[in-house]
Scaffold this motif. Structure first.
Motif, PDB file in Angstrom:
ATOM      1  N   PRO A   1      -8.753   5.586  -4.247  1.00 52.49           N
ATOM      2  CA  PRO A   1      -7.819   5.812  -5.464  1.00 52.49           C
ATOM      3  C   PRO A   1      -8.170   5.097  -6.772  1.00 52.49           C
ATOM      4  CG  PRO A   1      -6.623   4.948  -3.740  1.00 52.49           C
ATOM      5  CD  PRO A   1      -7.951   4.985  -3.371  1.00 52.49           C
ATOM      6  N   LEU A   2      -8.523   3.842  -6.523  1.00 48.79           N
ATOM      7  CA  LEU A   2      -9.006   2.941  -7.592  1.00 48.79           C
ATOM      8  C   LEU A   2     -10.055   2.098  -7.417  1.00 48.79           C
ATOM      9  CD1 LEU A   2      -5.151   1.612  -7.691  1.00 48.79           C
ATOM     10  CD2 LEU A   2      -6.201   3.039  -9.536  1.00 48.79           C
ATOM     11  N   SER A   3     -10.727   1.685  -8.294  1.00 48.15           N
ATOM     12  CA  SER A   3     -12.004   0.675  -8.092  1.00 48.15           C
ATOM     13  C   SER A   3     -11.439  -0.752  -7.596  1.00 48.15           C
ATOM     14  CB  SER A   3     -12.753   0.727  -9.589  1.00 48.15           C
ATOM     15  OG  SER A   3     -13.209   1.854  -9.749  1.00 48.15           O
ATOM     16  N   GLY A   4     -12.451  -1.259  -6.928  1.00 46.07           N
ATOM     17  CA  GLY A   4     -11.840  -2.724  -6.486  1.00 46.07           C
ATOM     18  C   GLY A   4     -12.656  -3.103  -5.294  1.00 46.07           C
ATOM     19  N   GLU A   5     -12.233  -4.254  -4.801  1.00 44.93           N
ATOM     20  CA  GLU A   5     -12.779  -4.966  -3.643  1.00 44.93           C
ATOM     21  C   GLU A   5     -11.811  -4.871  -2.434  1.00 44.93           C
ATOM     22  OE1 GLU A   5     -14.000  -9.464  -1.849  1.00 44.93           O
ATOM     23  OE2 GLU A   5     -13.660  -9.075  -4.069  1.00 44.93           O
ATOM     24  N   VAL A   6     -12.247  -4.168  -1.321  1.00 50.57           N
ATOM     25  CA  VAL A   6     -11.431  -4.378   0.080  1.00 50.57           C
ATOM     26  C   VAL A   6     -11.288  -5.607   0.240  1.00 50.57           C
ATOM     27  CG1 VAL A   6     -11.621  -3.544   2.290  1.00 50.57           C
ATOM     28  CG2 VAL A   6     -12.544  -2.097   0.718  1.00 50.57           C
ATOM     29  N   ILE A   7     -10.152  -5.835   0.349  1.00 49.76           N
ATOM     30  CA  ILE A   7      -9.488  -7.366   0.721  1.00 49.76           C
ATOM     31  C   ILE A   7      -8.775  -7.471   2.005  1.00 49.76           C
ATOM     32  CG2 ILE A   7      -9.249  -8.254  -1.212  1.00 49.76           C
ATOM     33  CD1 ILE A   7      -6.349  -7.786  -1.323  1.00 49.76           C
ATOM     34  N   GLU A   8      -8.556  -6.470   2.880  1.00 52.09           N
ATOM     35  CA  GLU A   8      -7.916  -6.059   4.010  1.00 52.09           C
ATOM     36  C   GLU A   8      -7.891  -4.661   4.505  1.00 52.09           C
ATOM     37  OE1 GLU A   8      -3.566  -6.942   5.982  1.00 52.09           O
ATOM     38  OE2 GLU A   8      -3.846  -7.806   4.056  1.00 52.09           O
TER      39      GLU A   8
ATOM     40  N   GLU B   1      -7.083   2.271 -14.500  1.00 54.44           N
ATOM     41  CA  GLU B   1      -7.290   3.548 -13.658  1.00 54.44           C
ATOM     42  C   GLU B   1      -5.903   4.135 -13.211  1.00 54.44           C
ATOM     43  OE1 GLU B   1     -11.867   2.816 -12.128  1.00 54.44           O
ATOM     44  OE2 GLU B   1     -10.197   2.304 -10.961  1.00 54.44           O
ATOM     45  N   SER B   2      -5.101   3.073 -12.702  1.00 50.48           N
ATOM     46  CA  SER B   2      -3.918   3.808 -12.017  1.00 50.48           C
ATOM     47  C   SER B   2      -2.922   4.583 -12.862  1.00 50.48           C
ATOM     48  CB  SER B   2      -3.010   2.369 -11.621  1.00 50.48           C
ATOM     49  OG  SER B   2      -2.530   1.727 -12.636  1.00 50.48           O
ATOM     50  N   GLY B   3      -3.346   4.514 -14.358  1.00 54.97           N
ATOM     51  CA  GLY B   3      -2.593   5.486 -15.175  1.00 54.97           C
ATOM     52  C   GLY B   3      -2.906   7.134 -15.150  1.00 54.97           C
ATOM     53  N   GLY B   4      -4.312   7.170 -14.411  1.00 55.07           N
ATOM     54  CA  GLY B   4      -4.785   8.617 -14.090  1.00 55.07           C
ATOM     55  C   GLY B   4      -4.483   9.019 -12.895  1.00 55.07           C
ATOM     56  N   LEU B   5      -3.603   8.192 -12.105  1.00 58.80           N
ATOM     57  CA  LEU B   5      -3.236   8.604 -10.715  1.00 58.80           C
ATOM     58  C   LEU B   5      -1.991   9.649 -10.856  1.00 58.80           C
ATOM     59  CD1 LEU B   5      -3.650   5.701  -8.414  1.00 58.80           C
ATOM     60  CD2 LEU B   5      -5.223   7.542  -8.794  1.00 58.80           C
ATOM     61  N   LEU B   6      -1.312  10.490 -10.191  1.00 60.03           N
ATOM     62  CA  LEU B   6      -0.261  11.362 -10.002  1.00 60.03           C
ATOM     63  C   LEU B   6       1.117  10.454  -9.536  1.00 60.03           C
ATOM     64  CD1 LEU B   6      -1.695  14.558  -8.558  1.00 60.03           C
ATOM     65  CD2 LEU B   6      -1.490  13.992 -11.122  1.00 60.03           C
ATOM     66  N   ASP B   7       2.074  10.739 -10.349  1.00 57.14           N
ATOM     67  CA  ASP B   7       3.440  10.337  -9.770  1.00 57.14           C
ATOM     68  C   ASP B   7       3.893  11.329  -8.648  1.00 57.14           C
ATOM     69  OD1 ASP B   7       4.629  12.447 -10.922  1.00 57.14           O
ATOM     70  OD2 ASP B   7       5.430  11.082 -12.443  1.00 57.14           O
TER      71      ASP B   7
ATOM     72  N   LYS C   1      -5.717  13.776  -6.165  1.00 53.13           N
ATOM     73  CA  LYS C   1      -5.780  15.120  -5.918  1.00 53.13           C
ATOM     74  C   LYS C   1      -6.394  15.347  -4.674  1.00 53.13           C
ATOM     75  CE  LYS C   1      -4.718  16.895 -10.497  1.00 53.13           C
ATOM     76  NZ  LYS C   1      -5.323  17.935 -11.607  1.00 53.13           N
ATOM     77  N   GLN C   2      -7.183  14.292  -3.982  1.00 56.67           N
ATOM     78  CA  GLN C   2      -7.806  14.453  -2.832  1.00 56.67           C
ATOM     79  C   GLN C   2      -6.762  13.866  -1.770  1.00 56.67           C
ATOM     80  OE1 GLN C   2      -9.234  12.790  -5.610  1.00 56.67           O
ATOM     81  NE2 GLN C   2     -10.283  14.610  -6.161  1.00 56.67           N
ATOM     82  N   HIS C   3      -5.564  13.805  -2.021  1.00 55.25           N
ATOM     83  CA  HIS C   3      -4.656  13.580  -1.216  1.00 55.25           C
ATOM     84  C   HIS C   3      -4.605  12.116  -0.261  1.00 55.25           C
ATOM     85  CE1 HIS C   3      -3.861  17.636  -1.455  1.00 55.25           C
ATOM     86  NE2 HIS C   3      -4.899  18.094  -1.102  1.00 55.25           N
TER      87      HIS C   3
END
Length: 131
Positions: free
Chosen positions: A71-78, A110-116, A11-13
Motif C-alpha cells: 500500500p506504500l513504498s518503503g523497506e520491510v522491517i518486520e 503516498e498515504s494521502g492516496g489511500l482510502l479511508d 482498491k486491491q484490498h
C-alpha cells in the motif's frame, strides 16, 4: 462488514496502519472472505525495498492464489512469522494477529492516496453491486 476507522485501504484490498514513519500491512476482511480458507502466505523478505502498488507477497487459499500489494513504498522491517505455520490467522484475525508485514515508509505523501474506511466501504459496495 466493518472496516476499522484507524486504517487506510487500497482498491486491491490491503490495509495499512500508519504510525509515524511505519506502516503495518495486511489484507482486509473483505479480501479474506473472498479468498476463503487461507492455506499459505508468501511473506516478503526483511530489508526488501517495496514500491507502492507492487507485489510484496502472495496468499493462497483453497479457492485461489492472489498477490498482496504494497500500500506504500518503503523497506520491510518486520514480518509476521506466525503466518508461516498458521496462515489461517488471515481468516481469523485479518486486522489483528493476521497482519503481514511492517514497512518503514519512504514517501509519507503516498498515504494521502489511500482510502479511508468510509471510502473503502463504498468501493466494496459498488464492486458487489457490479457482480
Amino acid at each position: 462488514m466493518a472496516y476499522p476507522g484507524n486504517l487506510r485501504y487500497t482498491k486491491q484490498h490491503e490495509w495499512a496502519l500508519v504510525l509515524k514513519d511505519t506502516a503495518t500491512v495486511g489484507i482486509t476482511d473483505y479480501a479474506q472472505k473472498a479468498l476463503g480458507d487461507v492455506v499459505f502466505v508468501q511473506l516478503p523478505e526483511i530489508g526488501a525495498a517495496l514500491k507502492q502498488g507492487e507485489p510484496l507477497g502472495a496468499v493462497e487459499s483453497v479457492k485461489a492464489a492472489s498477490d498482496i500489494y504494497a500500500p506504500l513504498s518503503g523497506e520491510v522491517i518486520e514480518i509476521n512469522r506466525n503466518l508461516e505455520d498458521h496462515p489461517e490467522l488471515l481468516n481469523a484475525s485479518p486486522y489483528g494477529e493476521g497482519w503481514i508485514a511492517k514497512i518503514r515508509i519512504s514517501d509519507p505523501a503516498e498515504s494521502g492516496g489511500l482510502l479511508d474506511s468510509a471510502a473503502y466501504e463504498e468501493f466494496v459496495e459498488a464492486a458487489e453491486r457490479e457482480r
